[in-house]
Design a protein around this motif. Structure first.
Motif, mmCIF file in Angstrom:
data_model
loop_
_atom_site.group_PDB
_atom_site.id
_atom_site.type_symbol
_atom_site.label_atom_id
_atom_site.label_comp_id
_atom_site.label_asym_id
_atom_site.label_seq_id
_atom_site.Cartn_x
_atom_site.Cartn_y
_atom_site.Cartn_z
ATOM 1 N N PHE A 132 2.057 2.618 -42.316
ATOM 2 C CA PHE A 132 3.073 3.669 -42.364
ATOM 3 C C PHE A 132 2.498 5.002 -41.894
ATOM 4 O O PHE A 132 3.096 5.699 -41.069
ATOM 5 N N HIS A 133 1.346 5.387 -42.437
ATOM 6 C CA HIS A 133 0.755 6.674 -42.079
ATOM 7 C C HIS A 133 0.336 6.708 -40.604
ATOM 8 O O HIS A 133 0.468 7.736 -39.940
ATOM 9 N N ALA A 134 -0.167 5.583 -40.110
ATOM 10 C CA ALA A 134 -0.544 5.527 -38.696
ATOM 11 C C ALA A 134 0.670 5.692 -37.792
ATOM 12 O O ALA A 134 0.613 6.387 -36.764
ATOM 13 N N LEU A 135 1.790 5.086 -38.186
ATOM 14 C CA LEU A 135 3.016 5.222 -37.400
ATOM 15 C C LEU A 135 3.598 6.624 -37.519
ATOM 16 O O LEU A 135 4.075 7.201 -36.532
ATOM 17 N N GLN A 185 -2.857 -1.716 -45.823
ATOM 18 C CA GLN A 185 -1.530 -1.661 -46.418
ATOM 19 C C GLN A 185 -0.493 -1.612 -45.304
ATOM 20 O O GLN A 185 -0.639 -0.855 -44.341
ATOM 21 N N LEU A 186 0.549 -2.405 -45.463
ATOM 22 C CA LEU A 186 1.546 -2.552 -44.409
ATOM 23 C C LEU A 186 2.930 -2.161 -44.899
ATOM 24 O O LEU A 186 3.337 -2.524 -46.012
ATOM 25 N N ALA A 187 3.647 -1.430 -44.063
ATOM 26 C CA ALA A 187 5.038 -1.064 -44.313
ATOM 27 C C ALA A 187 5.632 -0.551 -43.007
ATOM 28 O O ALA A 187 4.912 -0.220 -42.062
ATOM 29 N N ASP A 188 6.951 -0.497 -42.958
ATOM 30 C CA ASP A 188 7.666 0.036 -41.807
ATOM 31 C C ASP A 188 8.746 0.977 -42.332
ATOM 32 O O ASP A 188 8.868 1.184 -43.554
ATOM 33 N N TYR A 189 9.546 1.551 -41.439
ATOM 34 C CA TYR A 189 10.692 2.365 -41.841
ATOM 35 C C TYR A 189 11.783 2.226 -40.794
ATOM 36 O O TYR A 189 11.566 1.599 -39.740
ATOM 37 N N ASP A 232 7.162 -4.166 -33.577
ATOM 38 C CA ASP A 232 6.162 -4.426 -32.535
ATOM 39 C C ASP A 232 4.878 -3.636 -32.802
ATOM 40 O O ASP A 232 3.770 -4.147 -32.583
ATOM 41 N N ALA A 233 5.026 -2.408 -33.260
ATOM 42 C CA ALA A 233 3.858 -1.575 -33.530
ATOM 43 C C ALA A 233 3.062 -2.110 -34.723
ATOM 44 O O ALA A 233 1.831 -2.118 -34.702
ATOM 45 N N VAL A 234 3.762 -2.556 -35.772
ATOM 46 C CA VAL A 234 3.069 -3.136 -36.922
ATOM 47 C C VAL A 234 2.356 -4.415 -36.507
ATOM 48 O O VAL A 234 1.198 -4.658 -36.885
ATOM 49 N N ALA A 235 3.028 -5.247 -35.714
ATOM 50 C CA ALA A 235 2.411 -6.483 -35.235
ATOM 51 C C ALA A 235 1.166 -6.176 -34.410
ATOM 52 O O ALA A 235 0.147 -6.869 -34.515
#
Length: 306
Positions: free
Chosen positions: A181-184, A205-209, A238-241
């Motif tokens: 999340f923070h990287a995005l 740690q993984l999450a999206d929004y 796509d970015a998380v992947a």
């Protein structure tokens, strides 16, 4: 001795991925049971899970042990580095208490977020000294310290800057927590992941929004605390992947924890939310990393990948 929990069905072997209790409603035992039923074998705990338990900290620890879930880590120590005088002494005492709880519940990693305090210095050498001190406090307890750059941190707000401090502190039990999340949110280039040492990444740690961009710091904080979704549910799939694939190519073989703060999820049954998380884990494991669902008696997903 009678077994406290039933073994996980082999088709639900998703052991590389875990949930954070923050995503679920209900009591601590309710949350643990929902994760277990969804097929998870690990849990990321908050200090409030222990201190807020109706029967006390010891009973909360016993509930975690009885669940059969492995503890991924323990969170979160905030605003530790860069303080001085009485503020520094105060935070050292808080850190010691957090470390004792972390050790008591069997968590191998304490998560530490970069400081947002207006009272903290911007002197990075002072921050390095403080992180080194924290790692020294954790060392006798066998605890690793994972340092995370909050995207609204005062001085350290990208994982690249957090990695710089970790590298300069040069402690064997001090490493990085990488949060998608923070990287995005900061739009930090994912290519920098390729320069990290996989042995010093202690937690991912993984999450999206659900929206394409975050325009202000205030919106970033609100999104982070109320509107995260599981990877694969948001608009940055796509970015998380890509982050997960880069980490895998880099040689990272540690845990992935879904840290999803979402007000809507707290209004629906925990089993429903845990199932959404399980779907996310299957998507990451099979569609992104192309790891096969293990057959009965086979090894963990990461072993299958190897």
């Amino acid at each position: 001795m009678k077994e406290l929990v039933a073994p996980l069905p082999p088709q639900l072997n998703i052991a590389d991925f875990g949930m954070d209790t923050i995503s679920l409603s209900g009591t601590l035992p309710d949350k643990l049971a929902a994760m277990r039923r969804a097929g998870f074998s690990q849990v990321m705990l908050s200090a409030r899970d222990l201190t807020g338990h109706a029967e006390g900290v010891d009973a909360a620890i016993e509930a975690v042990r009885a669940s059969g879930l492995r503890v991924t880590g323990f969170q979160v120590l905030r605003d530790f580095e860069g303080l001085s005088g009485r503020l520094h002494s105060y935070k050292v005492d808080i850190a010691k208490a957090m470390l004792r709880m972390c050790h008591g519940v069997g968590a191998p990693v304490l998560l530490v977020c970069s400081s947002t305090s207006a009272h903290a210095t911007e002197d990075r050498e002072a921050m390095v000294r403080d992180l080194r001190k924290l790692a020294m406090l954790a060392l006798p307890l066998g605890i690793k310290v994972a340092y995370e750059g909050l995207s609204w941190g005062r001085t350290i707000f990208e994982y690249t800057a957090a990695w710089d401090l970790v590298s300069r502190a040069d402690m064997p039990n001090l490493g990085l927590c990488l949060d998608s999340f923070h990287a995005l949110a900061t739009r930090t280039a994912p290519e920098f992941i390729d320069d990290l040492d996989p042995q010093r990444i202690f937690l991912v740690q993984l999450a999206d929004y659900m929206w394409n961009e975050i325009r202000t710091v205030e919106e970033r904080i609100t999104t982070a605390r109320h509107f995260r979704v599981f990877p694969g549910e948001g608009v940055h799939s796509d970015a998380v992947a890509d982050i997960v694939l880069r980490l895998d190519r880099l040689g990272y073989r540690g845990d992935y924890s879904f840290e999803v703060f979402n007000d809507d999820y707290l209004q629906i049954p925990p089993d429903t939310v845990a199932q959404r998380a399980r779907d996310c884990a299957v998507w990451l494991g099979e569609d992104v990393l192309h790891r096969s669902v293990p057959l009965p008696g086979s090894l963990r997903l990461r072993a299958v990948a190897a």
